[in-house]
Scaffold this motif. Structure first.
Motif, PDB file in Angstrom:
ATOM      1  N   GLU A 351       0.994  -1.221  -0.003  1.00  0.00           N
ATOM      2  CA  GLU A 351       0.032  -0.107  -0.019  1.00  0.00           C
ATOM      3  C   GLU A 351       0.829   1.401  -0.029  1.00  0.00           C
ATOM      4  OE1 GLU A 351      -2.699  -0.018   3.256  1.00  0.00           O
ATOM      5  OE2 GLU A 351      -3.383  -2.107   2.877  1.00  0.00           O
ATOM      6  N   HIS A 352       0.501   2.083  -0.545  1.00  0.00           N
ATOM      7  CA  HIS A 352       1.149   3.412  -0.805  1.00  0.00           C
ATOM      8  C   HIS A 352       1.796   4.136   0.457  1.00  0.00           C
ATOM      9  CE1 HIS A 352       3.399   6.836  -2.757  1.00  0.00           C
ATOM     10  NE2 HIS A 352       2.397   7.512  -2.016  1.00  0.00           N
ATOM     11  N   ARG A 353       0.543   4.212   1.138  1.00  0.00           N
ATOM     12  CA  ARG A 353       0.729   4.846   2.583  1.00  0.00           C
ATOM     13  C   ARG A 353       1.774   4.091   3.368  1.00  0.00           C
ATOM     14  NH1 ARG A 353      -2.586   2.713   6.452  1.00  0.00           N
ATOM     15  NH2 ARG A 353      -4.191   1.276   5.791  1.00  0.00           N
TER      16      ARG A 353
END
Length: 377
Positions: A351-353
């Motif tokens: 996930e990017h976050r």
């Protein structure tokens, strides 16, 4: 009280000025008035003579009490040393200010300041050469009054500063007698078009000089117009001296099995590059094409073109065709022997976050553990 303030006025200081204040004032004025910098030679001499008198306690005391007349009566105080020699003592170095030369060098004629313009040139134009036009505005001597500022006899020397220009230009012209063309300024603005020849192989920072095309003023030689070449950044090529560098992306099949790709050059030629089958290209490989760089300025002999290759991997391969790869590629590296419990896992896209910063140097390089620093005791 001092008898007269002429020397103090020349240096723009008060009669009670200290020695450091005198020296600072002289340095400032002498730099501006020096003939090699386009200043007034006669005013430069007067300012230098004034500083020579006021910087000598004995001479200054005599001048304060009796003025210039008192200096002359003492004999030898009126002549002083050569202005160039005094200037050199204060600023260091021998001879001239800008042009070099030995002690006692005669200053050249007064010159106006050079005009400097910057021309931004594309890499294509530096590769092929180009002639571009530059419009500029300069002052030229008024043809109506021939640089006098008014009709014959209308210009009078300023009585206050005796023509030295201490309080203005040193001249007075009555409003009714001023030249109607230049309004008494002796010069008028003129637009001029210069053709700037950008030669093949020129580099950023090099100059093209037009001798004598700067501002004109009566009693002085015009300076030069200096064109400074500024190289524009390019979207496909980088330049290092006479070499060029470009980046090319190729697919994995071409990298492994050969093929062709094209490079559009700065003169619109297209270079077709062939990769021979069997030569493996790795991501980041640097190759060279000899003789396809920038031309040298003097002999137009070209440098080289360096090609940095980036290999683009496919997004997906049909699992049913993997056996074809296995038939041509080196075998897989066998997995080391495992002892203990085994658990099979799968890789997923993060996930990017929650994606970690892989460039974070707070991780210890040896143990992949966060570094711990001692707190203040």
């Amino acid at each position: 009280m001092v008898k007269e303030t002429k020397f103090y006025d020349l240096l723009d200081v008060a009669p009670n000025a200290s020695e450091p204040e005198l020296k600072k004032a002289y340095r400032k004025k002498a730099l501006r008035l020096h003939p090699d910098k386009g200043g007034d030679p006669e005013l430069f001499k007067e300012v230098t003579h004034a500083y020579e008198i006021l910087s000598d306690p004995q001479k200054r005391s005599l001048y304060d009490a009796r003025g210039e007349a008192g200096l002359s009566e003492q004999g030898g105080f009126g002549a002083g040393m050569d202005p160039q020699d005094l200037f050199s003592q204060l600023f260091g170095g021998g001879g001239g200010f800008f042009g070099g030369g030995g002690p006692g060098r005669q200053s050249g004629p007064r010159r106006t300041k050079d005009l400097v313009h910057r021309v931004h040139v594309s890499l294509e134009d530096l590769y092929k050469g180009k002639t571009t036009k530059l419009a500029l505005t300069r002052n030229v001597i008024c043809v109506k009054c021939k640089g006098k500022g008014g009709k014959e006899g209308a210009v009078r020397t300023c009585g206050t500063c005796n023509g030295r220009g201490v309080k203005g230009l040193g001249e007075i012209i009555n409003a009714k007698d001023r030249c109607t063309n230049c309004k008494g300024k002796k010069v008028v603005p003129e637009k001029k078009i210069l053709e700037v020849h950008v030669n093949k192989g020129m580099k950023g920072g090099q100059t093209v000089t037009f001798n004598g095309e700067s501002d004109q003023t009566p009693g002085a030689e015009p300076g030069d117009v200096v064109i400074v070449i500024e190289e524009k950044p390019h979207d496909r090529f980088q330049r290092q001296d006479n070499d060029l560098i470009t980046s090319v992306e190729i697919d994995l099949l071409t990298a492994l099995g050969g093929g062709q790709f094209a490079i559009k050059h700065l003169d619109d030629r297209v270079l077709v590059v062939t990769l021979v089958p069997g030569e493996i290209i790795k991501d980041g490989d640097l190759k060279v094409i000899h003789g396809q760089g920038m031309p040298s300025l003097r002999h137009h002999e070209p440098g080289d073109l360096y090609v940095k290759l980036a290999v683009k991997f496919p997004e997906y391969i049909d699992p049913a065709l993997i056996h074809n790869l296995e038939a041509v590629l080196p075998p897989r590296k066998p997995m080391e022997t495992i002892h203990g419990d085994v658990e099979e896992v799968v890789l997923a896209e993060p996930e990017h976050r929650r994606r970690p910063d892989l460039n974070d140097d707070s991780m210890d390089e040896d143990h992949d553990e966060p570094r711990v620093q001692c707190g203040n005791q």
